[in-house]
Design a protein around this motif. Structure first.
Motif, PDB file in Angstrom:
ATOM      1  N   GLN A  26      -7.208  -0.376  -8.012  1.00 34.80           N
ATOM      2  CA  GLN A  26      -6.604  -1.594  -7.474  1.00 34.80           C
ATOM      3  C   GLN A  26      -7.589  -2.502  -6.731  1.00 34.80           C
ATOM      4  OE1 GLN A  26      -3.129   0.841  -5.888  1.00 34.80           O
ATOM      5  NE2 GLN A  26      -2.131  -1.118  -6.242  1.00 34.80           N
ATOM      6  N   HIS A 126      -5.031   8.359  -9.047  1.00 34.65           N
ATOM      7  CA  HIS A 126      -4.087   7.353  -8.541  1.00 34.65           C
ATOM      8  C   HIS A 126      -3.755   6.439  -9.732  1.00 34.65           C
ATOM      9  CE1 HIS A 126      -2.708   5.089  -4.725  1.00 34.65           C
ATOM     10  NE2 HIS A 126      -2.101   4.538  -5.767  1.00 34.65           N
ATOM     11  N   ASN A 169      -1.656  11.131  -6.749  1.00 36.68           N
ATOM     12  CA  ASN A 169      -0.787  10.167  -6.073  1.00 36.68           C
ATOM     13  C   ASN A 169       0.515  10.014  -6.865  1.00 36.68           C
ATOM     14  OD1 ASN A 169      -0.588   7.954  -3.951  1.00 36.68           O
ATOM     15  ND2 ASN A 169      -0.114   6.819  -5.817  1.00 36.68           N
ATOM     16  N   GLU A 170       1.617  10.119  -6.188  1.00 39.80           N
ATOM     17  CA  GLU A 170       2.946   9.815  -6.734  1.00 39.80           C
ATOM     18  C   GLU A 170       3.196  10.351  -8.135  1.00 39.80           C
ATOM     19  OE1 GLU A 170       3.442   5.571  -6.069  1.00 39.80           O
ATOM     20  OE2 GLU A 170       3.854   5.961  -3.966  1.00 39.80           O
ATOM     21  N   LEU A 173       6.254   8.890  -9.883  1.00 40.66           N
ATOM     22  CA  LEU A 173       6.174   7.571 -10.522  1.00 40.66           C
ATOM     23  C   LEU A 173       5.382   7.613 -11.817  1.00 40.66           C
ATOM     24  CD1 LEU A 173       5.929   4.801  -7.802  1.00 40.66           C
ATOM     25  CD2 LEU A 173       7.894   6.005  -8.707  1.00 40.66           C
ATOM     26  N   TYR A 271       7.979   3.338   1.590  1.00 39.89           N
ATOM     27  CA  TYR A 271       8.128   1.880   1.616  1.00 39.89           C
ATOM     28  C   TYR A 271       9.536   1.430   1.979  1.00 39.89           C
ATOM     29  CZ  TYR A 271       3.518   1.555  -0.361  1.00 39.89           C
ATOM     30  OH  TYR A 271       2.168   1.648  -0.530  1.00 39.89           O
ATOM     31  N   TRP A 312      12.130  -5.490  -1.360  1.00 41.85           N
ATOM     32  CA  TRP A 312      12.383  -4.146  -0.817  1.00 41.85           C
ATOM     33  C   TRP A 312      12.887  -4.243   0.618  1.00 41.85           C
ATOM     34  CZ3 TRP A 312       7.212  -1.258  -2.361  1.00 41.85           C
ATOM     35  CH2 TRP A 312       7.127  -1.203  -3.754  1.00 41.85           C
ATOM     36  N   GLU A 338       0.781   6.314   2.760  1.00 45.16           N
ATOM     37  CA  GLU A 338       1.018   4.885   2.479  1.00 45.16           C
ATOM     38  C   GLU A 338       2.276   4.431   3.211  1.00 45.16           C
ATOM     39  OE1 GLU A 338       1.227   3.651  -1.679  1.00 45.16           O
ATOM     40  OE2 GLU A 338      -0.396   5.039  -2.193  1.00 45.16           O
ATOM     41  N   TRP A 376      -0.714   0.748   4.017  1.00 39.35           N
ATOM     42  CA  TRP A 376      -1.020   0.245   2.679  1.00 39.35           C
ATOM     43  C   TRP A 376      -0.864  -1.266   2.690  1.00 39.35           C
ATOM     44  CZ3 TRP A 376      -3.082   2.702  -1.432  1.00 39.35           C
ATOM     45  CH2 TRP A 376      -3.174   1.950  -2.610  1.00 39.35           C
ATOM     46  N   GLU A 383      -1.651  -5.211  -7.964  1.00 38.65           N
ATOM     47  CA  GLU A 383      -0.419  -4.434  -7.847  1.00 38.65           C
ATOM     48  C   GLU A 383       0.113  -4.064  -9.254  1.00 38.65           C
ATOM     49  OE1 GLU A 383       0.914  -2.988  -5.293  1.00 38.65           O
ATOM     50  OE2 GLU A 383       2.753  -2.435  -6.313  1.00 38.65           O
ATOM     51  N   TRP A 384      -0.676  -3.308  -9.978  1.00 38.65           N
ATOM     52  CA  TRP A 384      -0.290  -2.773 -11.291  1.00 38.65           C
ATOM     53  C   TRP A 384       0.299  -3.833 -12.214  1.00 38.65           C
ATOM     54  CZ3 TRP A 384      -3.228   1.132 -11.291  1.00 38.65           C
ATOM     55  CH2 TRP A 384      -3.400   1.877 -10.146  1.00 38.65           C
ATOM     56  N   PHE A 392      -0.123  -7.029  -0.154  1.00 34.16           N
ATOM     57  CA  PHE A 392       0.144  -5.942   0.784  1.00 34.16           C
ATOM     58  C   PHE A 392      -0.948  -5.795   1.854  1.00 34.16           C
ATOM     59  CE2 PHE A 392       2.935  -4.424  -2.635  1.00 34.16           C
ATOM     60  CZ  PHE A 392       3.921  -3.701  -1.979  1.00 34.16           C
TER      61      PHE A 392
HETATM   62  C1  BGC Z   1       1.324   3.065  -4.980  1.00 37.15           C
HETATM   63  C2  BGC Z   1       0.361   1.910  -4.766  1.00 37.15           C
HETATM   64  C3  BGC Z   1       1.100   0.590  -4.787  1.00 37.15           C
HETATM   65  C4  BGC Z   1       2.153   0.600  -3.704  1.00 37.15           C
HETATM   66  C5  BGC Z   1       2.951  -0.671  -3.551  1.00 37.15           C
HETATM   67  C6  BGC Z   1       2.636   2.906  -4.270  1.00 37.15           C
HETATM   68  O1  BGC Z   1       3.645   3.318  -5.124  1.00 37.15           O
HETATM   69  O2  BGC Z   1       0.708   4.276  -4.680  1.00 37.15           O
HETATM   70  O3  BGC Z   1      -0.636   1.995  -5.735  1.00 37.15           O
HETATM   71  O4  BGC Z   1       0.247  -0.491  -4.635  1.00 37.15           O
HETATM   72  O5  BGC Z   1       3.062   1.634  -3.948  1.00 37.15           O
HETATM   73  O6  BGC Z   1       3.768  -0.888  -4.645  1.00 37.15           O
END
Ligand code: BGC
Length: 451
Positions: A26, A126, A169-170, A173, A271, A312, A338, A376, A383-384, A392
């Protein structure tokens, strides 16, 4: 005293880690074009091509000194730790090949963190895979676990001075976006493949844990879990409570329960959260913010609170619930790996940071063993699938101009928190929270304390 807040001072443990976090993909960019991950490939496909404009190079951490300048910015705020990623595809660009150049680049980053007195915490996976591995089937490939273990071993051999490690990571997801709703590469919608990948991720974590511990027995190893906390819509209803409990277990905590023998701490990426109730309807649907709306046996509802640019909801009380629950269940130290908000104008970030730190403190008061908090993210980044649309960062920037980097005001608030031995919540409310949010913050803080 603001909005009826009573005197309020909070204190976190002396050796608490105050940091911010990034992932390799990222922030690094690919100016030279030498990085080959599945996501680089995706951004070259028809679907991905429009997401990032060629001029949007982002924070450009791979080029000398850009990462280091950002480290210096957050170190100056008073942060004592930094999460960053090591890109598998850079270290192992081809099967069996180790890039000394890539190791040297990461070595410079780690050295700089030490010289700034910041503890480095790194992530090994990640979201992005080396393209050569993706072509063999990615996490579906039976050799992926061993390959990940080998990668972890290479990195551990080189970076004995990194004390805290995150393997994956995650995982939830990676499985759901990549293999269930085809939102991320490899774009599949295949429950059988999803299950297979999930099991391989569990295996890969264990391999990496073993490899790191063999080389660095003192290292602290864990992984980072996306915790999207669900509360029963009606707490008095047994079916709503059951639905929340089951869903939290399946989507948030199952991976932790599978790897609990091979983690030193639970990494929590938090989050937001939703309400849930029992409602049989046999399908899965997501809402405009990408969060689950309907499940085969449940329906969610968005809390009516302030929201981020992503839509969110800001729910520090759900954060507190999740921390208490996770600690009670696993009895392992927790690191907040995060926590943050998409908020380009920095309108709600001060509110977000302050209320989540109050929640954190409440968790500590209840006995939760919290070791650190990593906001974070350090700097606005990619952001993907949303490209550079969401911001962020503690450091804001125009993705086309690395020179435009500047600390947001909320970063100063976070710095004050990190530097204070005793945090004076009311003084920070006065200084950083806009008048129109004062009533809400006062109510939120009182609610957190009363829980
Ligand atoms: C991820 C991050 C992403 C963040 C905000 C998390 O799910 O680890 O890579 O930027 O959320 O969406």
């Amino acid at each position: 005293m603001s909005g009826g807040l009573k005197e309020r001072f909070i204190q976190l443990p002396q050796d608490f880690l105050w940091g911010s976090g990034t992932s390799a993909f990222q922030v690094e960019g690919n100016v030279s074009g030498e990085r080959r991950t599945d996501w680089d490939d995706y951004f070259e496909t028809d679907k991905g091509r429009k997401i990032v404009a060629p001029a949007e190079i982002g924070p450009n951490w791979w080029s000398d000194e850009e990462a280091e300048k950002d480290f210096a910015r957050v170190a100056k705020l008073g942060l004592n730790a930094q999460r960053f990623g090591i890109e598998w595809a850079r270290i192992v660009p081809e099967p069996g090949v180790v890039s000394r150049e890539a190791i040297k680049r990461y070595r410079r980053m780690v050295d700089r963190l030490h010289s700034l007195d910041m503890l480095p915490m790194t992530t090994l996976f990640h979201t992005t895979l080396p393209l050569w591995l993706a072509k063999r089937g990615g996490w579906q490939y039976s050799g992926s676990r061993t390959a990940f273990g080998e990668f972890a071993k290479i990195v551990a051999n080189e970076f004995g001075d990194i004390p805290v490690w995150l393997t994956i990571n995650e995982p939830n997801l990676t499985v759901s976006f990549g293999y269930l709703n085809s939102y991320w590469p490899p774009g599949k919608s295949d429950p059988k493949a999803a299950l297979h990948v999930y099991n391989n991720l569990i295996g890969a974590h264990r391999e990496a844990h073993k490899a790191i511990k063999e080389v660095l027995p003192e290292a602290r190893v864990g992984n980072a879990n996306a915790i999207w906390w669900l509360r029963p819509e009606n707490p008095k209803s047994a079916s709503h409570r059951l639905m929340a409990r089951l869903t939290n277990y399946i989507i948030n905590l199952h991976f932790v329960s599978k790897v609990k023998e091979s983690i030193d701490f639970v990494g929590v990426n938090f989050y937001n959260g939703y309400y849930i109730k029992f409602k049989p309807q046999g399908r899965i649907e997501t809402d405009e913010a990408g969060l689950i709306k309907k499940l085969p046996f449940g329906e969610t509802k968005k809390p009516d609170v302030f929201t981020s640019d992503f839509g969110w909801p800001i729910v520090p009380d759900f954060f507190l619930d999740s921390l208490s629950y996770i600690y009670k269940k696993f009895r392992k130290p927790i690191i907040i790996t995060e926590n943050g908000i998409a908020d380009e104008k920095d309108l709600y970030r001060p509110f977000y940071i302050l209320t989540h730190i109050v929640a954190l403190h409440e968790a500590v008061k209840r006995g939760v063993d919290l070791k650190g908090y990593f906001h974070w993210t350090t700097v606005d980044n990619l952001e993907w699938r949303e490209g550079f649309k969401y911001h962020f960062g503690l450091i804001g920037m125009d993705p086309k101009k690395p020179d435009s980097k500047a600390l947001r005001r909320s970063a100063r608030l976070y710095g004050e928190i990190a530097r204070s031995e005793v945090i004076d919540v009311n003084q920070l409310v006065e200084k950083y929270i806009p008048n129109e949010q004062k009533r809400e913050i006062s109510q939120t803080v009182s609610r957190l304390e009363a829980k």
